[in-house]
Design an enzyme around this catalytic site. Sequence first.
Site, short mmCIF file in Angstrom:
data_model
loop_
_atom_site.label_atom_id
_atom_site.label_comp_id
_atom_site.label_asym_id
_atom_site.label_seq_id
_atom_site.Cartn_x
_atom_site.Cartn_y
_atom_site.Cartn_z
N ASP A 39 -6.38 18.69 -15.22
CA ASP A 39 -6.62 17.32 -15.69
C ASP A 39 -6.08 17.23 -17.12
OD1 ASP A 39 -7.67 14.97 -16.76
OD2 ASP A 39 -9.48 15.05 -15.54
N TYR A 75 -15.38 16.17 -17.19
CA TYR A 75 -15.70 14.75 -17.13
C TYR A 75 -16.82 14.54 -16.11
CZ TYR A 75 -15.16 9.79 -16.22
OH TYR A 75 -15.39 8.46 -16.04
N LYS A 93 -6.88 6.11 -19.87
CA LYS A 93 -7.08 6.59 -21.23
C LYS A 93 -5.79 6.44 -22.04
CE LYS A 93 -11.00 7.30 -19.32
NZ LYS A 93 -11.43 8.56 -18.74
N ARG A 97 0.83 -1.20 0.00
CA ARG A 97 0.00 0.00 0.00
C ARG A 97 0.87 1.25 0.00
NH1 ARG A 97 -2.40 1.19 4.45
NH2 ARG A 97 -3.08 -0.90 5.07
C1 LIG Z 1 -11.97 8.99 -17.52
C2 LIG Z 1 -11.65 10.31 -16.99
C3 LIG Z 1 -11.50 10.53 -15.62
C4 LIG Z 1 -11.74 9.42 -14.61
O1 LIG Z 1 -10.75 8.44 -14.66
P1 LIG Z 1 -10.99 6.87 -14.36
O2 LIG Z 1 -9.65 6.30 -14.66
O3 LIG Z 1 -12.09 6.39 -15.24
O4 LIG Z 1 -11.33 6.77 -12.92
C5 LIG Z 1 -11.14 11.79 -15.19
N1 LIG Z 1 -10.97 12.81 -16.07
C6 LIG Z 1 -11.10 12.64 -17.40
C7 LIG Z 1 -10.88 13.78 -18.32
C8 LIG Z 1 -11.45 11.39 -17.90
O5 LIG Z 1 -11.60 11.23 -19.22
#
Ligand SMILES: *Cc1c(COP(=O)(O)O)cnc(C)c1O
Length: 376
Positions: free
Chosen positions: A169, A98, A194, A46
């Site tokens: 982000d 998102y 992604k 962890r």
């Molecule tokens: C998918 C996504 C998230 C969330 O991420 P997960 O890996 O699905 O938890 C956050 N921000 C953006 C822009 C995303 O496309």
Amino acid sequence: MNFDTVCVHGAKDPHNNTGALTVPIYQSATFAHPGVGQSTGYDYVRTQNPTREPLERLVASLEGGREALAFASGMAALDATLTLLDQGDHLIASDDLYGGSVRLFDALARRAGLKTTYVDTGDLTALRAAVRPETRMAFIETPTNPMMKITDIQAARAALPERILLVVDNTFLTPHFQKPLTLGADLVLHSGTKYLAGHNDTLAGFVVTDNLELADKLRFISKTVGAPLAPFDCFLLIRSIKTLALRLEKSATNALTVAKWLANHHRVKKIFYPAFYDQKSQEIAQRQTTGLGAMISFEVDSEATAKRALEKVKLILYAESLGGVETLITYPCLQTHADLPEARRLALGINERLLRLSIGVENPEDLLADLKWALD
Ligand SMILES: *Cc1c(COP(=O)(O)O)cnc(C)c1O
């Protein structure tokens, strides 16, 4: 070393004396101690794991940051980031985000006593006006999901008092096309699910920073709540990042071809993609990004056309998510943004005619043929 070389060679196993080219999966939950009060540097998974460490160093160097933390998902990374705040703190967030991030801000963070104001962070006057004495964080997506709106990161930093942490982000463009820390962001967030993972086969999340104090706090949060990425998933991420630059270049070239084709299609009414930005946004994009990315949103002539296209596509997959080698088509109003209140969703332009494409690395001719079949 250049970015694409770091992608290939940036993760090394410091314990390797076998000549192995890859970082092994140290599938161990705990680590034996050489003596009382002694540690190999690893105690419990962890807290740290020898597969996760090289991945974190790799992602930190790609973003030009000093430290990165790997989380089990993008949402876990965002949740840890919000845990840096205290009860009563105020947060400013981009209005087009998102959907999962909105859900976290509205449903859970509010319970912890955090208040969120949504503004068009690309509008610096609106951004400044949203600042309150108790504002501690600004959370920006650029380009936004799904409307592809842009925020000038440097100008946003300059518009905000220094005490406010600027979080970007960077999921959509990745450090291949945009490096927010070099533009003044304090923290960069990723859904590693992604582009970084890139093959639609695992969840992952990252937070990257230059600020060692923030990194220490995040490590404390991560080990306390148990949010880090598991060794096997770390291995997948290291493997995927080797081709990050290649995949993004190909996807972005494909996306430009598809966007130009869509722009000429009689059923396509609007297109949201950096090559079609207004002049002001073009200027910002040229300054802060090195590529257009591979996400395209577009509005068709009717809800029936949108639904028919989703059902007719054969090669392109009708699925949530983005950033993988496979081209996906998404219906934001029913999928990623279904939880938004309708009035707010429509005000943002996320209507029943809006479709979103995440362009993959297939041959563009096959993508165009599929879109022609689906839209005609
Ligand atoms: C998918 C996504 C998230 C969330 O991420 P997960 O890996 O699905 O938890 C956050 N921000 C953006 C822009 C995303 O496309």
